[in-house]
Motif scaffolding. Structure first.
Motif, PDB file in Angstrom:
ATOM      1  N   ILE A 262      57.113 -68.303  27.807  1.00 52.32           N
ATOM      2  CA  ILE A 262      56.880 -66.868  27.592  1.00 52.32           C
ATOM      3  C   ILE A 262      58.199 -66.110  27.457  1.00 52.32           C
ATOM      4  N   HIS A 263      59.095 -66.324  28.408  1.00 53.72           N
ATOM      5  CA  HIS A 263      60.340 -65.564  28.445  1.00 53.72           C
ATOM      6  C   HIS A 263      61.494 -66.419  27.918  1.00 53.72           C
ATOM      7  N   VAL A 264      61.433 -66.717  26.629  1.00 54.10           N
ATOM      8  CA  VAL A 264      62.502 -67.470  25.975  1.00 54.10           C
ATOM      9  C   VAL A 264      63.071 -66.621  24.844  1.00 54.10           C
ATOM     10  N   ASN A 265      64.368 -66.794  24.588  1.00 51.84           N
ATOM     11  CA  ASN A 265      64.996 -66.011  23.525  1.00 51.84           C
ATOM     12  C   ASN A 265      65.220 -66.860  22.279  1.00 51.84           C
ATOM     13  N   GLY A 266      65.850 -66.273  21.281  1.00 48.33           N
ATOM     14  CA  GLY A 266      66.042 -66.958  20.018  1.00 48.33           C
ATOM     15  C   GLY A 266      66.862 -68.224  20.133  1.00 48.33           C
ATOM     16  N   THR A 267      67.908 -68.187  20.943  1.00 44.65           N
ATOM     17  CA  THR A 267      68.739 -69.376  21.123  1.00 44.65           C
ATOM     18  C   THR A 267      67.936 -70.505  21.757  1.00 44.65           C
ATOM     19  N   GLU A 268      67.099 -70.160  22.719  1.00 45.33           N
ATOM     20  CA  GLU A 268      66.267 -71.182  23.356  1.00 45.33           C
ATOM     21  C   GLU A 268      65.265 -71.767  22.355  1.00 45.33           C
ATOM     22  N   GLU A 274      65.580 -77.847  17.544  1.00 43.35           N
ATOM     23  CA  GLU A 274      66.545 -78.913  17.265  1.00 43.35           C
ATOM     24  C   GLU A 274      66.242 -80.184  18.050  1.00 43.35           C
ATOM     25  N   THR A 275      65.661 -80.045  19.231  1.00 44.46           N
ATOM     26  CA  THR A 275      65.328 -81.223  20.044  1.00 44.46           C
ATOM     27  C   THR A 275      63.926 -81.751  19.740  1.00 44.46           C
ATOM     28  N   ASN A 276      63.221 -81.049  18.850  1.00 44.13           N
ATOM     29  CA  ASN A 276      61.857 -81.449  18.468  1.00 44.13           C
ATOM     30  C   ASN A 276      60.915 -81.455  19.669  1.00 44.13           C
ATOM     31  N   THR A 277      61.147 -80.522  20.589  1.00 45.42           N
ATOM     32  CA  THR A 277      60.323 -80.394  21.787  1.00 45.42           C
ATOM     33  C   THR A 277      59.034 -79.634  21.468  1.00 45.42           C
ATOM     34  N   MET A 278      57.936 -80.060  22.068  1.00 44.01           N
ATOM     35  CA  MET A 278      56.633 -79.425  21.845  1.00 44.01           C
ATOM     36  C   MET A 278      56.431 -78.244  22.790  1.00 44.01           C
ATOM     37  N   VAL A 279      55.683 -77.252  22.325  1.00 43.79           N
ATOM     38  CA  VAL A 279      55.341 -76.066  23.118  1.00 43.79           C
ATOM     39  C   VAL A 279      53.827 -75.933  23.127  1.00 43.79           C
ATOM     40  N   VAL A 280      53.257 -75.558  24.281  1.00 40.30           N
ATOM     41  CA  VAL A 280      51.810 -75.311  24.345  1.00 40.30           C
ATOM     42  C   VAL A 280      51.561 -73.902  24.875  1.00 40.30           C
ATOM     43  N   HIS A 281      50.787 -73.155  24.109  1.00 40.05           N
ATOM     44  CA  HIS A 281      50.435 -71.772  24.424  1.00 40.05           C
ATOM     45  C   HIS A 281      49.121 -71.744  25.194  1.00 40.05           C
ATOM     46  N   ASN A 282      49.062 -70.901  26.252  1.00 43.74           N
ATOM     47  CA  ASN A 282      47.877 -70.790  27.110  1.00 43.74           C
ATOM     48  C   ASN A 282      47.525 -69.306  27.280  1.00 43.74           C
ATOM     49  N   PRO A 283      46.870 -68.713  26.312  1.00 46.05           N
ATOM     50  CA  PRO A 283      46.723 -67.251  26.267  1.00 46.05           C
ATOM     51  C   PRO A 283      45.951 -66.636  27.427  1.00 46.05           C
ATOM     52  N   GLU A 284      44.822 -67.215  27.795  1.00 46.53           N
ATOM     53  CA  GLU A 284      44.021 -66.603  28.862  1.00 46.53           C
ATOM     54  C   GLU A 284      44.775 -66.608  30.185  1.00 46.53           C
ATOM     55  N   MET A 299      57.742 -68.700  17.155  1.00 46.28           N
ATOM     56  CA  MET A 299      57.976 -70.134  17.299  1.00 46.28           C
ATOM     57  C   MET A 299      57.369 -70.913  16.134  1.00 46.28           C
ATOM     58  N   ILE A 300      56.153 -70.542  15.764  1.00 38.54           N
ATOM     59  CA  ILE A 300      55.485 -71.234  14.663  1.00 38.54           C
ATOM     60  C   ILE A 300      56.221 -70.969  13.346  1.00 38.54           C
ATOM     61  N   HIS A 301      56.653 -69.724  13.153  1.00 36.88           N
ATOM     62  CA  HIS A 301      57.378 -69.392  11.926  1.00 36.88           C
ATOM     63  C   HIS A 301      58.725 -70.112  11.859  1.00 36.88           C
ATOM     64  N   ARG A 302      59.298 -70.429  13.010  1.00 36.16           N
ATOM     65  CA  ARG A 302      60.564 -71.165  13.061  1.00 36.16           C
ATOM     66  C   ARG A 302      60.357 -72.673  12.855  1.00 36.16           C
ATOM     67  N   GLY A 303      59.099 -73.115  12.821  1.00 36.66           N
ATOM     68  CA  GLY A 303      58.819 -74.518  12.562  1.00 36.66           C
ATOM     69  C   GLY A 303      58.680 -75.394  13.785  1.00 36.66           C
ATOM     70  N   LEU A 304      58.504 -74.784  14.968  1.00 38.91           N
ATOM     71  CA  LEU A 304      58.279 -75.588  16.176  1.00 38.91           C
ATOM     72  C   LEU A 304      56.877 -76.186  16.154  1.00 38.91           C
ATOM     73  N   THR A 305      56.710 -77.297  16.840  1.00 35.29           N
ATOM     74  CA  THR A 305      55.378 -77.867  17.038  1.00 35.29           C
ATOM     75  C   THR A 305      54.743 -77.152  18.220  1.00 35.29           C
ATOM     76  N   VAL A 306      53.732 -76.341  17.943  1.00 30.66           N
ATOM     77  CA  VAL A 306      53.095 -75.519  18.976  1.00 30.66           C
ATOM     78  C   VAL A 306      51.611 -75.844  19.036  1.00 30.66           C
TER      79      VAL A 306
END
Length: 444
Positions: A262-268, A274-284, A299-306
């Motif tokens: 949630i609290h990550v910036n552009g550099t993160e 770059e590390t090809n790390t996966m992210v999972v969103h949990n909205p509720e 994140m999705i627009h930057r091409g991360l796997t979400v």
């Protein structure tokens, strides 16, 4: 050979298409063919046939981040619980529950949760477990429940320093033992990871111990910057933000799942990409805990796997999808936001995450993919096509419309009746077990 036909079939996958009066053929635990019902009945004349009765035939759904043990929080009242912030919620509710979870509580909460998954068309679950009341054997107890119900699952135990060094070491060992067990399993139905709670409850020494006990092909599953407490702790103790700290400790990578972010910036976000790390969103969960809205669209627009998860709030992935759609429109004050990004998370991101752990392709009805198939009774009131199916999913479908669930080629629910499981008996035992656990909590 099993045929499921006479329905509107949506293949999903790279070549997403709608087949009217469609049919899917499962040969053992893989899909052999998709086509029209007439075509496949002619090709496989002796096959068992399940009639979708005009409903939807779809790939099984994937939950990329769950907390099975949270099932036992449903309806709980904890004496003195009055949270004022996220840390109060963690300590007053979730850590209180997991400190009182014994092995049988873990097993029964898993059994009931996997049953609910089947009923909601969820065929694969990534779970992040904690039961500091009884650690050894807990992942194996969950795996037993997964085997009994037939749900495909990837498990880890939440390592944390919050309950002392000895329990931390037990948690690391539970992960390591379970990962080793999964490597010997040839079913492609159960996988293991090294679970980590969050940066603010993990010392560098603990991260090093986890890393030493994690094979390169297992990966890590960790909560990241879910609350500002995590960010402030990392800055104060280590002089760096959470993602930077995890990068420096060699935790990130293509086999690592980071929950929330949630609290990550552009550099993160750049580091995650770059590390090809996966992210999972949990909205509720994010809304319910009042911790903020993550920059998931960026994140999705930057091409991360979400991917999309439920964090234990529900086992209905469509419910989570609807919540994500509203959350990001509201947060960005943009009615055009999330139309493509949210379906991507559930129908592309989650299968991409699954592909990093399971051998067979998930989330698609196509030859060679896993025979994870669901049938729902959704009957559209407007024209339906492969191009507008996401709109139908968002505004017309729910997990409880699932009529039949097939996992790994085996029928686990047919016409809303579970196969080989006495649901009433399981739920009755679960209520007894939960009552005992609640009594232990309020007797403190």
């Amino acid at each position: 050979m099993l045929l499921i036909g006479n329905g509107r079939l949506i293949t999903r996958g790279a070549h997403n298409r709608l087949i009217e009066n469609g049919c899917v053929a499962a040969d053992g635990n893989v899909i052999a063919a998709v086509g029209t019902t007439e075509e496949l009945k002619k090709r496989y004349p002796g096959a068992e046939f399940i009639d979708a009765r005009g409903g939807m035939i779809l790939p099984g759904l994937i939950n990329a981040h769950n907390h099975i043990y949270s099932a036992y929080s449903r309806g709980i009242a904890i004496n003195g619980y009055n949270p004022q912030n996220f840390l109060d919620i963690l300590d007053g509710m979730w850590w209180t529950i997991d400190r009182n979870l014994l092995l049988e509580d873990t097993r029964m909460s898993a059994l009931t949760t996997y049953i609910d998954c089947i009923k909601n068309g969820v065929t694969t679950v990534f779970d992040h477990h904690a039961s500091y009341g009884e650690i050894p054997g807990s992942l194996f107890a969950i795996a037993d429940a997964a085997k009994e119900t037939g749900v495909r699952t990837c498990l880890c135990y939440e390592v944390s320093d919050r309950d002392g060094a000895e329990k931390m070491r037990q948690a690391v060992k539970e992960n390591a033992d379970f990962i080793a067990f999964c490597k010997k399993d040839k079913t492609d139905m159960v996988k293991g990871m090294m679970g980590l709670h969050a940066s603010f409850t993990l010392s560098d020494a603990t991260l090093a111990l986890c890393r030493e006990n994690t094979p390169a092909d297992a990966g890590f599953h960790i909560h990241v910057a879910e609350g500002m407490t995590d960010v402030y702790d990392s800055l104060k103790k280590y002089g760096k933000r959470v993602i930077n700290r995890l990068f420096d400790n060699d935790i990130l990578g293509e086999k690592t799942i980071t929950g929330h972010c949630i609290h990550v910036n552009g550099t993160e976000m750049d580091i995650l990409k770059e590390t090809n790390t996966m992210v999972v969103h949990n909205p509720e969960s994010n809304m319910g805990n009042a911790v903020g809205c993550p920059p998931t669209m960026e994140m999705i627009h930057r091409g991360l796997t979400v991917g999309l998860g439920t964090d234990g709030y529900t086992n209905d992935m469509y419910e989570s999808m609807k919540a994500a759609n509203c959350l990001h429109k509201h947060n960005l004050c943009d009615p055009t936001a999330a139309w493509s990004e949210v379906p991507y998370m559930l129908f592309e991101g989650n299968p991409a995450i699954g592909a990093r752990f399971f051998e067979k392709k998930l989330g698609a009805l196509e030859p060679g993919a896993a025979a994870d198939i669901i049938v729902t009774d959704y009957d559209p009131l407007t024209p339906l096509s492969a191009d507008n199916v996401n709109g139908h999913t968002l505004f017309g479908m729910s997990g409880r419309q699932t009529v039949t669930t097939v996992i790994d080629g085996k029928v686990r629910m047919k016409d809303r009746e579970l196969v080989g499981i006495d649901e009433r008996e399981v739920l009755a035992k679960s209520r007894e077990q939960a009552e005992k656990m609640w009594a232990r909590i309020n007797a403190r």
